[in-house]
Design a protein around this motif. Structure first.
Motif, PDB file in Angstrom:
ATOM      1  N   PHE A  27      61.545  29.386  29.563  1.00 17.73           N
ATOM      2  CA  PHE A  27      60.741  29.522  28.345  1.00 17.73           C
ATOM      3  C   PHE A  27      60.877  28.247  27.527  1.00 17.73           C
ATOM      4  N   GLU A  28      59.745  27.625  27.227  1.00 15.72           N
ATOM      5  CA  GLU A  28      59.748  26.329  26.528  1.00 15.72           C
ATOM      6  C   GLU A  28      60.240  26.492  25.094  1.00 15.72           C
ATOM      7  N   GLU A  29      61.098  25.577  24.688  1.00  9.41           N
ATOM      8  CA  GLU A  29      61.560  25.606  23.298  1.00  9.41           C
ATOM      9  C   GLU A  29      60.373  25.358  22.361  1.00  9.41           C
ATOM     10  N   GLY A  30      60.348  26.062  21.275  1.00  5.84           N
ATOM     11  CA  GLY A  30      59.237  25.889  20.334  1.00  5.84           C
ATOM     12  C   GLY A  30      58.051  26.784  20.629  1.00  5.84           C
ATOM     13  N   ARG A  31      58.185  27.588  21.694  1.00 10.31           N
ATOM     14  CA  ARG A  31      57.079  28.503  22.013  1.00 10.31           C
ATOM     15  C   ARG A  31      57.558  29.943  22.154  1.00 10.31           C
ATOM     16  N   VAL A  32      58.844  30.174  21.965  1.00 11.60           N
ATOM     17  CA  VAL A  32      59.378  31.541  22.109  1.00 11.60           C
ATOM     18  C   VAL A  32      59.622  32.143  20.737  1.00 11.60           C
ATOM     19  N   SER A  33      59.036  33.294  20.488  1.00  7.04           N
ATOM     20  CA  SER A  33      59.270  33.987  19.214  1.00  7.04           C
ATOM     21  C   SER A  33      60.624  34.690  19.236  1.00  7.04           C
ATOM     22  N   TYR A  34      61.349  34.601  18.135  1.00  8.35           N
ATOM     23  CA  TYR A  34      62.599  35.356  18.024  1.00  8.35           C
ATOM     24  C   TYR A  34      62.282  36.847  18.028  1.00  8.35           C
ATOM     25  N   LEU A  35      63.212  37.610  18.579  1.00  3.88           N
ATOM     26  CA  LEU A  35      63.074  39.074  18.530  1.00  3.88           C
ATOM     27  C   LEU A  35      63.581  39.611  17.190  1.00  3.88           C
ATOM     28  N   SER A  36      63.075  40.756  16.800  1.00  2.00           N
ATOM     29  CA  SER A  36      63.413  41.323  15.486  1.00  2.00           C
ATOM     30  C   SER A  36      64.891  41.671  15.364  1.00  2.00           C
ATOM     31  N   LEU A  37      65.346  41.706  14.145  1.00  3.71           N
ATOM     32  CA  LEU A  37      66.708  42.152  13.861  1.00  3.71           C
ATOM     33  C   LEU A  37      66.679  43.656  13.563  1.00  3.71           C
ATOM     34  N   PRO A  38      67.789  44.350  13.800  1.00  5.30           N
ATOM     35  CA  PRO A  38      67.798  45.814  13.641  1.00  5.30           C
ATOM     36  C   PRO A  38      67.299  46.289  12.282  1.00  5.30           C
ATOM     37  N   LYS A  39      67.716  45.621  11.214  1.00 10.42           N
ATOM     38  CA  LYS A  39      67.347  46.135   9.885  1.00 10.42           C
ATOM     39  C   LYS A  39      65.833  46.074   9.629  1.00 10.42           C
ATOM     40  N   GLN A  40      65.155  45.187  10.352  1.00 10.31           N
ATOM     41  CA  GLN A  40      63.710  45.098  10.118  1.00 10.31           C
ATOM     42  C   GLN A  40      62.957  46.266  10.758  1.00 10.31           C
ATOM     43  N   VAL A  41      63.215  46.498  12.039  1.00  7.31           N
ATOM     44  CA  VAL A  41      62.434  47.542  12.712  1.00  7.31           C
ATOM     45  C   VAL A  41      62.976  48.940  12.480  1.00  7.31           C
ATOM     46  N   ASN A  42      64.187  49.009  11.930  1.00 11.25           N
ATOM     47  CA  ASN A  42      64.774  50.324  11.722  1.00 11.25           C
ATOM     48  C   ASN A  42      64.855  50.663  10.235  1.00 11.25           C
ATOM     49  N   SER A  43      64.022  49.978   9.430  1.00 11.82           N
ATOM     50  CA  SER A  43      64.103  50.192   7.991  1.00 11.82           C
ATOM     51  C   SER A  43      63.608  51.598   7.637  1.00 11.82           C
ATOM     52  N   ALA A 457      48.208  29.276  13.966  1.00  8.28           N
ATOM     53  CA  ALA A 457      49.362  30.002  13.423  1.00  8.28           C
ATOM     54  C   ALA A 457      49.002  31.440  13.044  1.00  8.28           C
ATOM     55  N   GLY A 458      47.820  31.897  13.463  1.00  6.86           N
ATOM     56  CA  GLY A 458      47.412  33.263  13.103  1.00  6.86           C
ATOM     57  C   GLY A 458      48.072  34.295  14.008  1.00  6.86           C
ATOM     58  N   GLY A 459      47.755  35.558  13.742  1.00  7.75           N
ATOM     59  CA  GLY A 459      48.231  36.643  14.604  1.00  7.75           C
ATOM     60  C   GLY A 459      49.745  36.803  14.621  1.00  7.75           C
ATOM     61  N   GLY A 460      50.427  36.296  13.578  1.00  4.91           N
ATOM     62  CA  GLY A 460      51.887  36.424  13.504  1.00  4.91           C
ATOM     63  C   GLY A 460      52.620  35.191  14.019  1.00  4.91           C
ATOM     64  N   LEU A 461      51.893  34.096  14.306  1.00  4.48           N
ATOM     65  CA  LEU A 461      52.543  32.926  14.919  1.00  4.48           C
ATOM     66  C   LEU A 461      52.881  31.821  13.910  1.00  4.48           C
ATOM     67  N   LEU A 462      52.936  32.171  12.640  1.00 13.08           N
ATOM     68  CA  LEU A 462      53.299  31.167  11.624  1.00 13.08           C
ATOM     69  C   LEU A 462      54.826  30.953  11.585  1.00 13.08           C
ATOM     70  N   ALA A 463      55.535  31.519  12.528  1.00 12.88           N
ATOM     71  CA  ALA A 463      57.003  31.445  12.542  1.00 12.88           C
ATOM     72  C   ALA A 463      57.480  30.007  12.737  1.00 12.88           C
ATOM     73  N   ASP A 464      58.589  29.663  12.067  1.00 13.84           N
ATOM     74  CA  ASP A 464      59.148  28.314  12.170  1.00 13.84           C
ATOM     75  C   ASP A 464      59.514  27.934  13.596  1.00 13.84           C
ATOM     76  N   GLU A 465      60.050  28.932  14.344  1.00 19.81           N
ATOM     77  CA  GLU A 465      60.532  28.598  15.690  1.00 19.81           C
ATOM     78  C   GLU A 465      59.392  28.283  16.654  1.00 19.81           C
ATOM     79  N   LEU A 466      58.136  28.489  16.213  1.00 18.56           N
ATOM     80  CA  LEU A 466      56.991  28.215  17.088  1.00 18.56           C
ATOM     81  C   LEU A 466      56.310  26.891  16.743  1.00 18.56           C
ATOM     82  N   MET A 467      57.029  25.990  16.096  1.00 12.54           N
ATOM     83  CA  MET A 467      56.390  24.768  15.602  1.00 12.54           C
ATOM     84  C   MET A 467      55.732  23.952  16.719  1.00 12.54           C
ATOM     85  N   ASP A 468      56.373  23.871  17.864  1.00  8.29           N
ATOM     86  CA  ASP A 468      55.770  23.121  18.971  1.00  8.29           C
ATOM     87  C   ASP A 468      54.416  23.755  19.350  1.00  8.29           C
ATOM     88  N   LEU A 469      54.416  25.057  19.513  1.00  7.63           N
ATOM     89  CA  LEU A 469      53.180  25.765  19.870  1.00  7.63           C
ATOM     90  C   LEU A 469      52.121  25.597  18.779  1.00  7.63           C
TER      91      LEU A 469
END
Ligand code: SF4
Ligand code: SF4
Length: 555
Positions: A27-43, A457-469
């Protein structure tokens, strides 16, 4: 903020269809979205299955029966959503969509071709839901659902901005964005959710807006806007927040409350609302409960989209307004245009019902009679787009504008995907811009209107870790901006979308194009003459950025 890459290398490869069935392992760096943390999806507000586990792509920590859960979700989707089933079956691999995706253009990765992206899940569909796939396996383009395949599905589902450009060119109208939307939902059933998106969904379900702003913060921000406008115009202006009995509820994207250049658009809204109340008596209120028109849930799943947009109609009903105006947000308009009234009941208050029986603004403010909403592109669901609203005010000569107040700008306009392709609002923003400024130039035809390129950067891809993409995906749009910069000397890129306004400043810097970013409502605010306050065109000395207005040569 993650650094933008120094250099982009694009290698075009066209592997065989057989080769496409092998899941990528790197998986290329800068193109992989981080997975959610527990507190976010289990709020408390946004519960998703298996959300209480911290995971990453090296260790997915899947539930034991994950395959069964995923395939059950797929079966359910196939049974309940006819379009998804049809899209799984009818692609003829003609390739017409292949080079239409900005992520494929920018990465050269064949699995980022729309047809390649859809094949990732279509191959699983064939294996488990078609006789040929069950019997002939790979020979029929089918593949087993393994953990590697699941990782690959996640990787590419979040390299699609759901922009739908590919669908415009597909002879069968296959909407890869819709395929990806359902795929994201299947992934979420086994606990795979993207972090950036779920942060926003959780915040919005808890506070009413994606940024998690509390009522005091929103109130303070709007007050700050009024103070700045006093310095610029010399007038004491006001606004309403949570006002019961107002005519209209106004909903902005939350970035407009404080981000730059969004802020100048916020000032434009405030000027317009003051002029309309003072001159015609039309009252417009903001809400701290429904302070966000955007809906990151619409990037994730049906359930999340429904959860977030439910608050808007409820608030309209509680305040007793007659309709809603939505501000400069792109995906707000996919959510409202396609989903809202199929997911939630429209407001039941008398004022709303009465107005929509005869949707003429004159029913609320006599001086505005003749502006009818039943002829609008927006409006079907009680929602009016701010630029369609302003276009009507200009057309009916209900506001006075002085174009020369924008003479410092030479502008071009970016059509946000969800506004242009999603709801067909194409000419109205241009009509507004041509009426509030003297210097406006469109980008080349194949990059605008329904063929507009995504901001990357639409569709949820405005994330910092996706800067290369992001920097790769925005390339086609940037090349078109560079073209009008060189040809016409364009110095501002205008867009009525909060995600664009966040993405473009990075992209313009990265692609070395010396152009500013703003929104059409900033230009409207500059040009608007506050006649009801006694303002004359020549009175305004500063624009909404606090810069002195351009003077005639020799002055
Ligand atoms: S254009 Fe349509 S039919 Fe052709 S490959 Fe793409 S999705 Fe398939
Ligand atoms: S919807 Fe947009 S981002 Fe997704 S595959 Fe199609 S063109 Fe690419």
């Amino acid at each position: 903020m993650e650094e933008a890459p120094e250099r982009l290398e694009i290698r075009q490869r066209f592997p065989s269809w057989r080769e496409m069935l092998k899941p990528v392992k790197k998986f290329e760096e800068g193109r992989v979205s981080y997975l959610s943390l527990p507190k976010q999806v289990n709020s408390e507000f946004f519960k998703m299955p298996f959300g209480d586990v911290e995971r990453d792509l090296d260790d997915l920590k899947l539930p034991e029966n994950w395959k069964e859960i995923f395939l059950d979700a797929m079966k359910d989707t196939l049974e309940k959503n006819r379009a998804f089933k049809v899209f799984m079956d009818i692609c003829v691999r003609c390739g017409a969509c292949a080079d239409k995706c900005h992520y494929y253009i920018g990465t050269g990765d064949p699995k980022n071709m729309p047809v390649g992206r859809a094949e990732l899940i279509r191959s699983v569909y064939r294996r488990y839901f078609t006789p040929a796939g069950k019997i002939f396996g790979e020979l029929a383009g089918a593949r087993e659902l393994t953990e590697d395949v699941l990782k690959e599905l996640y990787y590419y589902a979040y390299q699609c901005s759901l922009c739908r450009r590919c669908s415009v060119f597909c002879p069968y109208g296959i909407d890869t964005a819709e395929i990806v939307w359902w795929l994201r939902r299947m992934l979420s059933r086994v606990g795979l959710n993207q972090r950036f998106m779920t942060i926003s969904i959780e915040a919005s379900s808890r506070t009413g807006n994606h940024l998690g702003l509390l009522p005091g913060g929103m109130y303070g921000s709007i007050q700050q806007g009024l103070e700045e406008l006093k310095d610029i115009t010399g007038f004491d202006l006001h606004t309403y927040i949570n006002k019961k009995g107002a005519d209209v509820l106004f909903v902005a994207p939350s970035a407009d409350y404080f981000a730059t250049p969004h802020w100048y658009v916020m000032l434009g809204y405030l000027l317009l609302f003051n002029e309309l109340e003072e001159r015609y008596g039309l009252t417009i209120t903001w809400s701290t409960y429904a302070g966000e028109g955007g809906n990151f849930g619409s990037f994730h799943s049906y359930e999340a989209a429904q959860l977030l947009n439910s608050k808007l109609y409820k608030e309209a009903e509680r305040l007793g307004v007659s309709f809603i105006i939505g501000g400069e947000c792109g995906h707000m308009w996919r959510d409202k245009h396609q989903f809202i009234n199929t997911m939630n009941q429209p407001p039941k208050n008398e004022e709303w019902k009465r107005f929509w029986e005869n949707p003429d603004l004159g029913e609320l403010a006599e001086g505005l009679r003749g502006i009818r909403f039943d002829s609008y592109a927006s409006g079907e669901h009680g929602w009016i787009h701010i630029l369609e609203f302003v276009a009507a005010l200009i057309e009916h000569k209900k506001i006075k504008v002085d174009k020369s107040r924008n003479d410092q700008w030479i502008a071009t306009y970016h059509d946000p995907c969800n506004i242009a392709r999603g709801m067909g609002l194409i000419e109205e923003p241009r009509y507004v811009l041509r009426n509030v400024m003297n210097n406006f130039y469109d980008m080349p035809e194949h990059t605008i209107k329904d063929k507009t390129y995504c901001c990357g950067a639409g569709g949820g891809l405005l994330a910092d870790e996706l800067m290369d993409l992001r920097m790769r995906g925005v390339m086609p749009r940037m090349m078109a901006v560079r073209h009008v910069y060189k040809k016409y000397g364009v110095n501002i890129l205008l867009t009525p979308c909060a995600i664009d306004k966040a993405q473009f400043p990075h992209a313009l810097e990265y692609w070395k194009i010396p152009v500013e970013v703003g929104g059409p409502m900033e230009m409207v605010g500059n040009a608007l003459v506050l006649t009801a306050f006694g303002e004359k065109p020549e009175d305004r000395q500063y624009d909404l950025r606090g810069e002195p207005l351009k003077k005639e040569e020799g002055e």
